[in-house]
Design a protein around this motif. Sequence first.
Motif, PDB file in Angstrom:
ATOM      1  N   ILE B 282       0.852  -1.199   0.000  1.00  0.00           N
ATOM      2  CA  ILE B 282       0.000   0.000   0.000  1.00  0.00           C
ATOM      3  C   ILE B 282       0.882   1.241   0.000  1.00  0.00           C
ATOM      4  CG2 ILE B 282      -1.648   1.322   1.361  1.00  0.00           C
ATOM      5  CD1 ILE B 282      -2.931  -1.283   2.172  1.00  0.00           C
ATOM      6  N   ALA B 283       0.717   2.086  -1.021  1.00  0.00           N
ATOM      7  CA  ALA B 283       1.533   3.291  -1.125  1.00  0.00           C
ATOM      8  C   ALA B 283       0.768   4.516  -0.651  1.00  0.00           C
ATOM      9  CB  ALA B 283       1.987   3.497  -2.563  1.00  0.00           C
ATOM     10  N   SER B 284      -0.552   4.413  -0.660  1.00  0.00           N
ATOM     11  CA  SER B 284      -1.381   5.541  -0.200  1.00  0.00           C
ATOM     12  C   SER B 284      -2.772   4.991   0.043  1.00  0.00           C
ATOM     13  CB  SER B 284      -1.400   6.633  -1.277  1.00  0.00           C
ATOM     14  OG  SER B 284      -2.566   7.401  -1.158  1.00  0.00           O
ATOM     15  N   SER B 285      -3.422   5.460   1.100  1.00  0.00           N
ATOM     16  CA  SER B 285      -4.787   4.993   1.331  1.00  0.00           C
ATOM     17  C   SER B 285      -5.558   6.023   2.156  1.00  0.00           C
ATOM     18  CB  SER B 285      -4.782   3.651   2.070  1.00  0.00           C
ATOM     19  OG  SER B 285      -4.374   3.856   3.412  1.00  0.00           O
ATOM     20  N   GLY B 286      -6.866   5.802   2.266  1.00  0.00           N
ATOM     21  CA  GLY B 286      -7.706   6.711   3.062  1.00  0.00           C
ATOM     22  C   GLY B 286      -8.372   7.764   2.213  1.00  0.00           C
ATOM     23  N   PRO B 287      -9.236   8.565   2.824  1.00  0.00           N
ATOM     24  CA  PRO B 287      -9.978   9.580   2.088  1.00  0.00           C
ATOM     25  C   PRO B 287      -9.090  10.753   1.672  1.00  0.00           C
ATOM     26  CG  PRO B 287     -10.581   9.623   4.425  1.00  0.00           C
ATOM     27  CD  PRO B 287      -9.626   8.496   4.252  1.00  0.00           C
ATOM     28  N   THR B 288      -9.314  11.286   0.479  1.00  0.00           N
ATOM     29  CA  THR B 288      -8.594  12.452  -0.004  1.00  0.00           C
ATOM     30  C   THR B 288      -9.606  13.539  -0.369  1.00  0.00           C
ATOM     31  OG1 THR B 288      -6.968  10.984  -0.976  1.00  0.00           O
ATOM     32  CG2 THR B 288      -6.954  13.267  -1.722  1.00  0.00           C
ATOM     33  N   ILE B 289      -9.348  14.754   0.093  1.00  0.00           N
ATOM     34  CA  ILE B 289     -10.270  15.856  -0.188  1.00  0.00           C
ATOM     35  C   ILE B 289     -10.211  16.235  -1.661  1.00  0.00           C
ATOM     36  CG2 ILE B 289     -10.607  18.317   0.185  1.00  0.00           C
ATOM     37  CD1 ILE B 289     -10.004  17.847   3.116  1.00  0.00           C
ATOM     38  N   PHE B 290     -11.369  16.229  -2.312  1.00  0.00           N
ATOM     39  CA  PHE B 290     -11.498  16.707  -3.692  1.00  0.00           C
ATOM     40  C   PHE B 290     -12.282  18.013  -3.636  1.00  0.00           C
ATOM     41  CE2 PHE B 290     -10.740  13.187  -6.999  1.00  0.00           C
ATOM     42  CZ  PHE B 290      -9.810  12.533  -6.192  1.00  0.00           C
ATOM     43  N   LEU B 291     -11.747  19.065  -4.279  1.00  0.00           N
ATOM     44  CA  LEU B 291     -12.404  20.372  -4.160  1.00  0.00           C
ATOM     45  C   LEU B 291     -13.494  20.526  -5.209  1.00  0.00           C
ATOM     46  CD1 LEU B 291      -9.333  22.709  -3.594  1.00  0.00           C
ATOM     47  CD2 LEU B 291     -10.884  21.731  -1.901  1.00  0.00           C
ATOM     48  N   PRO B 292     -14.711  20.876  -4.770  1.00  0.00           N
ATOM     49  CA  PRO B 292     -15.803  21.049  -5.732  1.00  0.00           C
ATOM     50  C   PRO B 292     -15.538  22.236  -6.650  1.00  0.00           C
ATOM     51  CG  PRO B 292     -16.536  21.598  -3.497  1.00  0.00           C
ATOM     52  CD  PRO B 292     -15.135  21.076  -3.390  1.00  0.00           C
ATOM     53  N   VAL B 293     -15.859  22.066  -7.939  1.00  0.00           N
ATOM     54  CA  VAL B 293     -15.639  23.162  -8.884  1.00  0.00           C
ATOM     55  C   VAL B 293     -16.933  23.678  -9.491  1.00  0.00           C
ATOM     56  CG1 VAL B 293     -13.287  22.525  -9.467  1.00  0.00           C
ATOM     57  CG2 VAL B 293     -15.168  21.520 -10.759  1.00  0.00           C
ATOM     58  N   ASP B 294     -18.053  22.998  -9.283  1.00  0.00           N
ATOM     59  CA  ASP B 294     -19.310  23.517  -9.813  1.00  0.00           C
ATOM     60  C   ASP B 294     -20.466  23.135  -8.876  1.00  0.00           C
ATOM     61  OD1 ASP B 294     -20.070  20.920 -10.338  1.00  0.00           O
ATOM     62  OD2 ASP B 294     -19.651  21.015 -12.475  1.00  0.00           O
ATOM     63  N   PRO B 295     -21.667  23.692  -9.116  1.00  0.00           N
ATOM     64  CA  PRO B 295     -22.776  23.441  -8.201  1.00  0.00           C
ATOM     65  C   PRO B 295     -23.196  21.974  -8.158  1.00  0.00           C
ATOM     66  CG  PRO B 295     -23.256  25.328  -9.586  1.00  0.00           C
ATOM     67  CD  PRO B 295     -22.012  24.694 -10.139  1.00  0.00           C
ATOM     68  N   ALA B 296     -22.858  21.183  -9.190  1.00  0.00           N
ATOM     69  CA  ALA B 296     -23.182  19.756  -9.167  1.00  0.00           C
ATOM     70  C   ALA B 296     -22.068  18.954  -8.495  1.00  0.00           C
ATOM     71  CB  ALA B 296     -23.434  19.240 -10.572  1.00  0.00           C
ATOM     72  N   PHE B 297     -21.133  19.661  -7.877  1.00  0.00           N
ATOM     73  CA  PHE B 297     -20.054  19.046  -7.113  1.00  0.00           C
ATOM     74  C   PHE B 297     -19.140  18.148  -7.928  1.00  0.00           C
ATOM     75  CE2 PHE B 297     -20.206  20.230  -2.627  1.00  0.00           C
ATOM     76  CZ  PHE B 297     -21.273  21.093  -2.701  1.00  0.00           C
ATOM     77  N   THR B 298     -18.956  18.465  -9.199  1.00  0.00           N
ATOM     78  CA  THR B 298     -17.824  17.920  -9.928  1.00  0.00           C
ATOM     79  C   THR B 298     -16.598  18.384  -9.155  1.00  0.00           C
ATOM     80  OG1 THR B 298     -19.036  18.305 -11.945  1.00  0.00           O
ATOM     81  CG2 THR B 298     -16.653  17.922 -12.158  1.00  0.00           C
ATOM     82  N   SER B 299     -15.679  17.462  -8.779  1.00  0.00           N
ATOM     83  CA  SER B 299     -14.601  17.853  -7.874  1.00  0.00           C
ATOM     84  C   SER B 299     -13.252  17.390  -8.399  1.00  0.00           C
ATOM     85  CB  SER B 299     -14.830  17.247  -6.488  1.00  0.00           C
ATOM     86  OG  SER B 299     -16.143  17.472  -6.046  1.00  0.00           O
ATOM     87  N   ASP B 300     -12.241  18.224  -8.107  1.00  0.00           N
ATOM     88  CA  ASP B 300     -10.865  17.938  -8.524  1.00  0.00           C
ATOM     89  C   ASP B 300     -10.034  17.493  -7.337  1.00  0.00           C
ATOM     90  OD1 ASP B 300     -10.923  18.614 -11.143  1.00  0.00           O
ATOM     91  OD2 ASP B 300     -10.442  20.730 -10.802  1.00  0.00           O
ATOM     92  N   GLY B 301      -9.151  16.542  -7.555  1.00  0.00           N
ATOM     93  CA  GLY B 301      -8.244  16.197  -6.479  1.00  0.00           C
ATOM     94  C   GLY B 301      -7.037  15.454  -7.019  1.00  0.00           C
ATOM     95  N   VAL B 302      -5.969  15.377  -6.198  1.00  0.00           N
ATOM     96  CA  VAL B 302      -4.786  14.627  -6.606  1.00  0.00           C
ATOM     97  C   VAL B 302      -4.371  13.686  -5.479  1.00  0.00           C
ATOM     98  CG1 VAL B 302      -3.962  16.508  -8.056  1.00  0.00           C
ATOM     99  CG2 VAL B 302      -3.098  16.293  -5.735  1.00  0.00           C
ATOM    100  N   ILE B 303      -3.731  12.606  -5.866  1.00  0.00           N
ATOM    101  CA  ILE B 303      -3.202  11.668  -4.884  1.00  0.00           C
ATOM    102  C   ILE B 303      -1.727  11.481  -5.186  1.00  0.00           C
ATOM    103  CG2 ILE B 303      -3.231   9.249  -4.162  1.00  0.00           C
ATOM    104  CD1 ILE B 303      -6.325   9.572  -4.833  1.00  0.00           C
ATOM    105  N   LYS B 304      -0.911  11.634  -4.157  1.00  0.00           N
ATOM    106  CA  LYS B 304       0.526  11.514  -4.348  1.00  0.00           C
ATOM    107  C   LYS B 304       1.023  10.306  -3.570  1.00  0.00           C
ATOM    108  CE  LYS B 304       0.825  16.501  -4.772  1.00  0.00           C
ATOM    109  NZ  LYS B 304       1.424  17.755  -4.318  1.00  0.00           N
TER     110      LYS B 304
END
Lengths: 301, 492
Positions: B282-304
């Motif tokens: 396992i290199a990464s796990s758990g919840p990652t915050i994705f930032l909402p970009v529109d009212p329908a909550f399309t969201s952007d996020g990255v995992i490193k």
Amino acid sequence: MTTLDLARVSDGLVSTALAVFALALVVYAVDAALARTRGVRARELVSPSGRAHPEVRPQVQATPGIGSLTRSGALLTLLGTAVVCLAVLARGLAAGRAPWGNMYEFGLTGSAAVAVAFLLYQRGRPVGRLSAWMVAAVLVLLGVSVTSLYTPVDDLVPVLNSRWLVVHVAAAITAGALFTVGALATVAHLVLQGRGRSRDDDHFAELAHTVHLVAFPIWTFAVIAGAVWAENAWGRYWGWDPKETWAFITWVFYAAHLHALSTAAWRRRAGYLAIAGFLAFLFNFFGVNLWIPGLHSYAGV
Amino acid sequence: MRTAIVLLVLLALTAVPGSVLPQRGVASDPAAVANFAREHPDLAPWLDRLSLFNVYSAPWFAAVYVLLLVSMTGCVVPRCAQLWHDYRSEPPPAPRRLSREVGHRHGRVESAEKALGAAADHLRAKRFRVSVTSHEVRAEKGRLRELGNLGFHLSLLVLLFGVAGGKLLGYEGRVALVEGVTFANVSSSYDALSPGPWADLPGLEPLELTLDDFQAEFETEGARFGEPRAFEAAVSYSSIDEGDGSFTIRPNQPLDIDGTKFFLTGHGYAPELTVRDGNGDIASSGPTIFLPVDPAFTSDGVIKAPDARPTSLALQGLFLPTAVEGTDGKDVSAFPDQVNPVVQFTAYTGDLGLDDGSTQSVFALDFTDLEQVRRGDGTPWRASLAPGQTVRLPDGLGSVTFDGLSRFANFQIARDPGKEVSLLAAILLMVGLTASLAVPRRRTWVRVNDDGTIELAARSLSRRPVPLDELDELATRIGLSPADAGARKEET
Ligand code: HEM
């Protein structure tokens, strides 16, 4: 009756009120035209002999016509006011909350408030033509609300769902309605002053002053209530959000107006400061909601 | 007062540019000033030099309101002295020609002496200040107006004190918490913190707060489909001063722990993704915050995942709470609630730039030393996962599993030690203003003349007219007939 029926009743009442006010305006216009021809004839009669009584002209301006046309205009105005008040009531019942949760509802309730405020203040005062201008103002506000701001009845977004909405917006609408009456009276006063027909304290100035004295503390209260609400919703009571800024600008102009009235050198110009305050108020309602992004942008067009 | 008028107008005008130009520290959009500067590269530095991006802390704005308050103090202190003087002196004698004053009444009564006595009693009962001489009664009422006026003006100074106190001693911060995560109130836990110059940061209120659960409700029908209807953040906290407890934070319902307040200002999704590397570790796990970009909550996020082997991995993701196929064939989100949640992502390998010491956003990738993972045919590799699904990366780089979905909530955390003072000032302001505008200050005189007639009249000391009913009542009381309504109109 279902919510939808009530909403439809409200819309129907708004259309009726528009029609009644429009009719009132037509009646006032005809009345004014007739009064002018009468006035011209009267002047033609007296001027050749040069014995026109100096008191006559201001008298013509000041006394409300008591003709049957004027009376029907006043009755129609009263009827329109009653109908628009019922429309506000139906809208509130349909939504199951205070009917001022979006811009359409501010406009609707605001029109009713302007009409009521004017009727309350004009009692027993010789306001003459001002009634027609008041009807015109209500007609414009109501018309703009219906044509450009209309939204169907709906629930509130969570931030607006607060008892402070009831207090803060009710105070703002009341003060705004009074400011509107004050602005109309002030313009009438300035017009008379411009024609050199007015002392500093004609009855329009007096009406405006009485109205402003009541409106100013109510506006102050609206701003304070808004600050308390903002503290509760956003964690700061004042953040220079555009809406807050223009509320402040409005307040400061009216404070300047009240000072000017108490300052001999400025008394004749005091009216302009009240008008500036009113323009700031209008801009806050229309301009800021429509053009400037800010925390208050959810007001819903 | 002329200075006051000029300064008030100036204050109104100088407040305008701040509502038109983007401002630093005005909450709605933190990036507004930077965006404006990018669009107007020539103009922006000049505006900045004139403090036009921070109008309300600009020296020229401060100059206007400080001058105003100084001028006001200069006005109001002498008035205080005057008020004190008035307070201790008797009401002044009647003017010689009472008939020029307001509401003048003139007539005969049976006994002038009795009438004067009755007038004095009546006016005292009406809370006038009264002094009686052998031939006249002098009365004055309405000092409350002056007191109110002073209270109102002085409250503005108190208000400034409260506002300044809050700005100097208080702080404001923001933090985003995923469900299940605990926040400890030390300055390093904040995502952003703006303290006043005298704020005591090492001495922050010792407390912990956990977001237990977040619920959101949205409109499911009608013209406002998708509009938010309710948010609730269930939290539990423990503080030294207030002990342990739990609370539901909603819009308009902040949590107040001994003056430190938590406000719910936003929310979004935190997909739980597990990244395994080429070795299956396992290199990464758990919840990652994705930032909402529109009212329908399309969201952007990255995992490193810098420690993945054989090579570091990074994922650039897009989260759709309710994925539907859009018109151009790409999926879009149609509704803000989680009806058909999907995570889509592309992958990168290479140096994530985490080791060179420069600070990096957790919400963006630095692409300089990264290489996109591609399929055999050279097109970028993409994947789309529903909860429970796993996808393998090409070339044995590893795999990604979409385990489930958490939500996060944004909290604004604020402490403002000046706000009670400001509230007190606001109440004083309201009371003072109402008294100053509603109370008419007036003097009333009753005089017996040498010919045995009696007269009375009043004078207003403010712009409010004398209440004429009051004079009618007085006249009746001493046996003069009240003026009829017709006569009254002329007098006003
Ligand atoms: C900080 C801004 C100020 C605000 C918001 C403010 C507001 C007001 C208001 C609303 C009134 C009531 C007006 C009325 O009675 O009709 C008033 C009255 C008064 N203000 Fe101010 N004021 C300010 C500054 C000043 C300054 C700088 C001075 C002195 C130069 C001053 C002197 C007075 C006086 C003497 C009155 C009584 C006027 C009267 O009796 O009619 N004010 N002020």
